[in-house]
Design a protein around this motif. Structure first.
Motif, mmCIF file in Angstrom:
data_model
loop_
_atom_site.group_PDB
_atom_site.id
_atom_site.type_symbol
_atom_site.label_atom_id
_atom_site.label_comp_id
_atom_site.label_asym_id
_atom_site.label_seq_id
_atom_site.Cartn_x
_atom_site.Cartn_y
_atom_site.Cartn_z
ATOM 1 N N ARG A 1 0.836 48.831 0.925
ATOM 2 C CA ARG A 1 2.052 48.850 0.110
ATOM 3 C C ARG A 1 1.869 47.866 -1.033
ATOM 4 N N PHE A 2 2.448 48.170 -2.181
ATOM 5 C CA PHE A 2 2.455 47.219 -3.292
ATOM 6 C C PHE A 2 3.456 46.122 -2.940
ATOM 7 N N PHE B 1 15.817 48.738 7.074
ATOM 8 C CA PHE B 1 15.525 49.737 6.056
ATOM 9 C C PHE B 1 14.169 50.368 6.318
ATOM 10 N N GLU C 1 11.016 51.948 3.970
ATOM 11 C CA GLU C 1 10.504 52.171 2.618
ATOM 12 C C GLU C 1 9.698 53.466 2.596
ATOM 13 N N ASN D 1 17.744 57.333 -2.501
ATOM 14 C CA ASN D 1 17.832 55.903 -2.303
ATOM 15 C C ASN D 1 19.150 55.542 -1.621
ATOM 16 N N GLY D 2 19.086 54.774 -0.548
ATOM 17 C CA GLY D 2 20.309 54.358 0.135
ATOM 18 C C GLY D 2 20.768 55.315 1.225
ATOM 19 N N ILE E 1 18.129 52.367 6.454
ATOM 20 C CA ILE E 1 18.515 52.808 5.102
ATOM 21 C C ILE E 1 17.240 53.070 4.303
ATOM 22 N N ALA E 2 17.213 54.196 3.616
ATOM 23 C CA ALA E 2 16.018 54.548 2.847
ATOM 24 C C ALA E 2 15.936 53.727 1.562
ATOM 25 N N ILE E 3 14.776 53.105 1.369
ATOM 26 C CA ILE E 3 14.459 52.517 0.070
ATOM 27 C C ILE E 3 13.356 53.387 -0.515
ATOM 28 N N VAL E 4 13.706 54.164 -1.512
ATOM 29 C CA VAL E 4 12.726 55.052 -2.134
ATOM 30 C C VAL E 4 12.044 54.263 -3.249
ATOM 31 N N THR E 5 10.727 54.197 -3.196
ATOM 32 C CA THR E 5 10.052 53.232 -4.063
ATOM 33 C C THR E 5 8.680 53.715 -4.519
ATOM 34 N N ASN E 6 8.269 53.181 -5.651
ATOM 35 C CA ASN E 6 6.911 53.409 -6.154
ATOM 36 C C ASN E 6 5.895 52.537 -5.449
ATOM 37 N N ARG E 7 6.397 51.625 -4.652
ATOM 38 C CA ARG E 7 5.483 50.662 -4.034
ATOM 39 C C ARG E 7 4.667 51.268 -2.902
#
Lengths: 200, 837, 253
Positions: B48-49, B737, B739, B752-753, B768-774
């Motif tokens: 993960r970033f 959460f 990711e 997201n959320g 809870i979903a954290i939708v991310t570029n990481r």
């Protein structure tokens, strides 16, 4: 003793003074806010009290202002070319011995003055109220703040002139807002149209 | 840690792999950023970033659980390009040793080393041995050319780890991979140092130990051990984990890494004989040859006058493991579920949330008759009987809760990652009638002892004979107070008689005095020490006892940030371990700009003002002259029996060289590198349909298509017991959460959320979903593999409305590393879907 | 007294948010109930109980690595402070000799005009309708202590010191233009930005709203001039023209 006629009702007199006092208070406190006149704390204790008074006296002012609408607004709106003539001759205040058109219960100058006070009063009240409730919109608050201050300037200029014209500049006028009556002859000269309508 | 946190600033290249210091060790970033200010390169390798990656010069992603492939490729790169530190490798490591010609490697045996027994899932290590000469010393080839020498075997083994194969396994971008290799391999030059920072990202795998071994090999190849800005550095997960390990919190070691005796080691002399390594090489210090002194002094510390020469110093009273018994966490709870335990002290822990496969641990606790929960607050463990899915009526376990004092409400020492024992003072009195742990244990031993004294019992001697003299005399009401300084002194140890040097006859220490350090400990019962590594931490100076751990002087004579008079560091205040490897065989530093120690033929003795040969700088690994000294020179790796750094490590359960295996649960049908999919030596709790239902796992199963990893966030601490109750921290991270990459979110229509359900073969948890570029999907063996991640700080018990959701450990599998049994919570398989409502 | 300031360097910030907690600790601000909204960033915005907040900004990139930025959001302690300019209550907002813009809740009249005038959307009002915001830990500075956020920061991403020195330090470190160096008369919270301010979610040129400037520069003096002018005109009229007399008018007829 010449014959006296009633020019202002008791209600009108009382309301005028309510309006006048509240207005002066609002102007004074307004200046205090603008220029941080802490000297006023000796009277009001704190700016918090001053702010609360400013808001609530504002309410009194609004009510009082609205109360004037019924007896001044119709006359003030009854404008004609004669008003222009009166105004173009400065109401006889600048060059004496000019021939002026006959005036109603209030003269053209008073009509304009009333319309200005009513307009600025409505503006300052609404903008003041918006500032009071402080809505989320920053733009709305900033516009209100600007309008409140603009109309404030109308008031600070109008009040001294009104006070002057209605007192020493025009002997005999002041009693209207005390006794409510004026001598018939005095009235005939100044408010001929009105006197005629009354049937004298 | 071989080095210490401040030392990071001395590094030229910092590899962060298997850890996320910016998130979990923010203070360490101070020194990492300082290194960067001086031009150092920060390399971050992580699925993960991470927050640490935001500061990286090079970030490379890799699929969770493929670190050995990544590092194996680096070893090959270093060897192929001749970037290793030749003199260091040849002189300080076992690269020259010749290995048994019968030894076979995974390249030849399809993923296995020689000696594997499939039934027991264990290796017979006979063929892993070294060829010995007539003196019993390993045969060597200093030219490193012999096909059976460690160096050639290493080359052969990692020749399979080609760049293309590695990226196929790890899913790393090829250019990034090469950038990392190139930058790190540059530290093989004598004037360059590279350090590695790892944490649970490496340990919590079925190949955890070998992850670290792979890095050790790299560090030895590049000459990075023992030097400033080098080393292999475990970022500890708690402020005092180093201390807890030093003091024998694990089942297999007594304090200071003395092995716990087993049933076959029937008496002290057998124990000493079997556990003390021997070397006939005069140049090898073989420090563990002192084992006898340390175990005897330890026995004297715990049994006092009752430990006599005649009764083997009470050795018989030490608890013994069964031969081959592994009493680590996963096995303990496995036995607990089988009903093998009556009672359980959950002391300063929260297994209902921290244990891998927590549904199993929660169920296991219901088989107990009683449980004592010692903690700051009630937690999911103390309240397990009213937890989700359990009916209090069905559970007979009697739970006692003992609220304890927090760390600021008591005095004592803690040991940080860099092995510094720092003394801390009590800031406030314990509130609400809570007691420090030490005082609870004191009460417990007093009462248990008096029960044994009154009623006897099966084996009262170990308890009755305990020497326990820490109470502060005088009335104390209900509970006694203990003198923590007395405990610290006991740990340091005393001379129990006048002790004389056996050779010179000079008096070493007077009876009753505190020991100077562990060098003066004896094996005849004339000294005591509760923990030999800490001997010297509370000692005499000018006839007065001095608590060395309380020192707070800020002098930094070397300029390397060692601060030798700030606190005290084991062993004997040595700030960088194996520092004799930082100098060449003549005792001159490889890199004079970062001199850790240096042999000075004319060192001025401050007392006599005369010049005599000696070491300057950090406390050296022993006073012996440098290695090239024909008569008295010593090898640098003094804790190793042969004095050499182990490129070849025949001591481990799963092979002398690290080999890539997939995680127990993985998205691939097959290991790209061999036919052996998972670590062959790891114990399976569930296999081919056999085993407990709780331990079920599904690999390469359509129902659980995504790789998952658990981790921590800055705002919370372990299971969150200390932090979830703090509204300042909870407001920043209020809920469990998960990711998820943008790509996976798009595929599954996750916003997201969104409230999600994350499911594994063993349990499920809301998040809870954290939708991310990481997170980015990995291209592995031609297919796309998604990975998700979630923290494990939350639990059903607080916040009381359940808004934080439950522990991520409900998902993790019951499987461990074969050497350490640390559970594999960094790589397992899950599914995620939107929660209804 | 030299003007003090904070130098905030997002390039050094690791988003640990120790400053966010430290600030709450020193100022004794309550924690609030929040939800995870799909980001690490929380609470969502500054509140009367949150003077300093780290914003988390994800910047994806096709070509390079993505960026994940951590930017401290708080009162900027402007030299030309819109809040102080517009505040009607003397002493409710004032400047310490070190340059911090500080509030006195006892004098705050709760008008919230400062909210509208702030170029950075910083002031918040507590449940008693009193202004709340970062004070640069003026109480600590007065005791020769640095603000707690700066003291807590592990990496030096928030540094406290003499403003001139901080600017010089940032310039030496290669930041040619320090955000806040000249804006609004110079900010007390300076930012060492590598990219344009927009990248970090900040205005390129922060400004006090035009209407507030117009009010300050034009309307305020105009109120005095207007009042004075009206009074003067009346007096002049009385002296030069004199009051109306009925007699004169008689002559008219």
């Amino acid at each position: 003793m010449s014959k006296m006629i009633r020019k202002a009702s008791t209600f009108e007199i009382v309301n005028h003074w309510i309006l006048a006092v509240s207005c002066i208070f609002l102007v004074v406190s307004g200046f205090a806010f603008l220029f941080h006149l802490e000297q006023l704390n000796t009277v009001f204790g704190s700016f918090i009290t001053l702010k609360n008074l400013h808001n609530w006296v504002g309410v009194v002012f609004v009510v009082s202002l609205l109360a004037t609408v019924s007896h001044y607004l119709p006359v003030a709106l009854n404008l004609s070319s004669e008003d222009l003539v009166w105004l173009s001759k400065g109401g006889g205040y600048i060059v004496k011995n000019v021939k002026l058109p006959e005036q109603d219960i209030i003269n053209s100058g008073q009509k304009l003055y009333y319309l200005a006070i009513l307009g600025a009063g409505v503006l300052i009240s609404i903008s003041g109220f918006i500032i009071w409730i402080a809505p989320g919109s920053r733009t709305l608050v900033l516009i209100s703040h600007l309008l409140h201050n603009l109309s404030f300037i109308v008031f600070v200029m109008a009040i001294p002139i009104h006070a002057y014209l209605a007192s020493i500049a025009n002997p005999g006028t002041f009693r209207i807002m005390v006794q409510g009556t004026v001598p018939l002859e005095w009235a005939r000269k100044r408010h001929g149209k009105w006197v005629k309508r009354l049937g004298y | 840690m071989t080095n210490h946190w401040i030392d990071f600033k001395n590094a030229n290249v910092i590899l962060v792999m298997g850890s996320n210091p910016a998130e979990n060790h923010p203070i360490s970033m101070k020194w990492i950023m300082r290194a960067k200010e001086r031009g150092a390169k920060l390399l971050v390798v992580d699925p993960r970033f991470t927050k640490t990656a935001t500061k990286a010069d090079v970030y490379a992603s890799l699929r969770s659980g493929t670190d050995i492939a990544f590092l194996g490729g680096m070893i090959k790169y270093i060897l192929d390009n001749n970037l290793y530190f030749k003199e260091y490798v040849a002189k300080y490591t076992n690269a020259t040793y010749l290995v048994n010609p019968d030894f076979k490697m995974p390249g030849e045996l399809n993923g296995l080393f020689s000696g594997y027994d499939e039934k027991s899932r264990k290796y017979d290590k006979k063929t892993w041995s070294f060829q010995l000469d007539e003196n019993g010393l390993p045969k060597q080839d200093p030219t490193l050319k012999d096909p059976n020498c460690v160096f050639q075997l290493l080359k052969k083994h990692y020749s399979r780890y080609t760049i293309d194969k590695v990226v196929d396994i790890t899913g790393t971008d090829k250019n990034k991979l090469l950038e990392v290799y190139k930058a790190y391999a540059s530290t093989g030059r004598p004037n360059m140092s590279g350090t590695e920072l790892y944490a649970m990202g490496w340990t919590q795998h079925t190949v955890g130990t070998q992850n670290i071994r792979a890095m050790c090999i790299i560090q030895l190849l590049l000459g990075n051990i023992g030097i400033a800005g080098g080393g292999i550095n475990a970022m500890r997960g708690e402020s005092n984990v180093q201390g807890s390990t030093d003091y024998g919190l694990l089942f297999h070691i007594l304090p200071a890494y003395l092995p716990v005796p087993n049933a076959a080691l029937t008496d002290l002399s057998t124990y000493k004989e079997k556990t003390t390594p021997k070397s006939k090489d005069p140049k090898s210090v073989n420090w563990w040859s002192n084992r006898g002194k340390y175990i005897t002094s330890y026995l004297k510390a715990i049994y006092g006058n009752k430990a006599t020469k005649e009764n083997d110093f009470g050795y018989a009273w030490l608890p013994k493991l069964d031969v081959g018994m592994n009493a680590s966490w996963l096995n303990l709870f496995d036995k607990m579920l089988e009903g093998k335990f009556e009672g359980f002290f959950a002391w300063g822990q929260n297994p209902a949330c921290s244990g891998a496969n927590s549904n199993k641990t929660r169920k296991a606790m219901s088989k107990l008759k009683w449980m004592v929960n010692v903690n700051l607050f009630d937690n999911e463990t103390g309240s397990f009987w009213r937890g989700p899915g359990l009916n209090p009526k069905d559970i007979q376990t009697e739970v006692f809760f003992l609220p304890c004092a927090s760390s600021v409400e008591k005095e004592g020492s803690i040991s940080n990652s860099g092995r510094w024992a720092q003394w801390r003072y009590k800031a406030v009195e314990p509130i609400g009638g809570t007691l420090p742990d030490g005082e609870m244990i004191n009460e417990l031993q007093k009462r248990v002892k008096s029960l044994y004294q009154k009623e006897g019992g099966k084996f009262p001697a170990p308890i009755i004979n305990l020497a326990w003299d820490y109470e502060i005399p005088g009335g104390h009401g209900q509970f006694s107070k203990i003198d923590i300084h007395k405990v610290a002194k006991e740990i340091n140890g005393y001379y129990l008689q006048d002790v004389y040097d056996k050779k010179t006859g000079k008096l070493i220490g007077k009876k009753g005095d505190l020991c100077t350090n562990f060098v003066t400990l004896q094996d005849d019962g004339s000294t005591s020490s509760g923990n030999w590594l800490y001997s010297g931490s509370y000692t005499l100076k000018d006839g007065k006892p001095v608590n060395m751990m309380a020192r707070r002087k800020k002098g930094d004579p070397t300029g390397l940030g060692m601060f030798p008079e700030w606190s005290w560091c084991w062993p004997v205040n040595r700030r960088i371990l194996y520092n004799r490897a930082s100098v060449n065989p003549d005792g001159q530093p490889w890199n004079p700009k970062k001199t850790v120690i240096k042999w000075d033929p004319n060192k001025i003795d401050p007392a006599t003002k005369k010049g005599t040969p000696g070491w300057v700088g950090d406390v050296p690994d022993g006073p012996a002259p440098p290695m090239s000294d024909e008569k008295n020179g010593k090898y640098p790796f003094i804790m190793k029996t042969d004095g050499k750094g182990s490129i070849y490590g025949p001591g481990l359960a799963d092979g002398p060289f690290p080999e890539h295996y997939e995680a127990l649960e993985c998205p691939l049908q097959e290991n790209i590198l061999s036919k052996q999919r998972i670590n062959p030596a790891t114990k399976l709790f569930h296999d081919k349909g056999k085993g407990k239902d709780e331990d079920v796992f599904y690999s390469c199963d359509m129902r659980y298509p995504y790789v998952a990893s658990t981790y921590r966030v800055t705002e919370h601490w372990q299971t969150g017991l200390m932090t979830r109750h703090l509204s300042w921290l909870l407001e920043m991270q209020p809920q469990q959460f998960v990711e998820v990459s943008m790509e996976l979110a798009k595929e599954k229509d996750i916003k997201n959320g969104d409230k999600m359900i994350v499911k594994s073969a063993r349990g499920q948890v809301n998040a809870i979903a954290i939708v991310t570029n990481r997170f980015k999907p990995f291209k592995v063996a031609g297919s796309t593999i998604h990975q998700v991640g979630l923290p494990w700080h939350f639990g059903w018990q607080f916040p009381e409305d359940g808004s934080g959701f439950d522990s991520a450990n409900l998902l993790t599998p019951t499987i461990g590393d074969p050497n350490t049994m640390i559970p594999e919570s960094k790589a397992f398989m899950v599914n995620i879907e939107k929660a209804r409502g | 007294m030299k003007r003090k300031a904070l130098l905030i360097s997002p390039e050094l910030c690791i988003g640990c948010r120790a400053c966010q907690v430290a600030c709450k600790s020193w100022n004794q601000l309550d924690g609030t109930r929040t939800n995870n909204r799909g980001t690490f960033e929380n609470p969502p915005d500054l509140t009367p109980a949150l003077y300093n907040k780290i914003r988390f900004v994800e910047v994806p990139s096709e070509k390079d690595d993505m960026r994940w930025l951590f930017v401290s959001q708080r009162c900027m302690h402007c030299d030309d402070a819109g809040c102080m300019k517009i505040c009607p209550s003397p002493g409710a907002l004032y400047r310490t000799k070190e340059g911090a813009v500080v509030f006195d809740k006892d004098k705050c009249i709760g008008c919230k005009l400062c909210v509208a005038a702030c170029p950075f959307d910083v002031p918040r009002y507590d449940k008693n309708d009193k202004i709340s915001k970062c004070t640069l830990c003026a109480d600590r500075i007065a005791e020769n202590l640095e603000p707690l956020c700066a003291k807590t920061c592990p990496t030096g991403a928030i540094k406290f010191g003499d403003r001139d020195e901080l600017i010089a330090e940032a310039q030496k470190a290669g930041y040619q233009k320090v955000y806040g160096q000249n804006d609004l008369g110079g900010l007390g919270a300076l930012y060492a930005f590598k990219e344009p301010p927009k990248f970090y979610g900040m205005d390129d040129k922060p400004q006090i709203p035009d209407s507030v400037i117009f009010w300050h520069k034009v309307l305020k003096p105009l109120a005095v001039i207007g009042l004075g002018g009206a009074v003067a005109a009346s007096l002049l009229h009385y002296a030069v023209v004199g009051p109306k007399k009925d007699k004169e008018e008689n002559n008219d007829e």
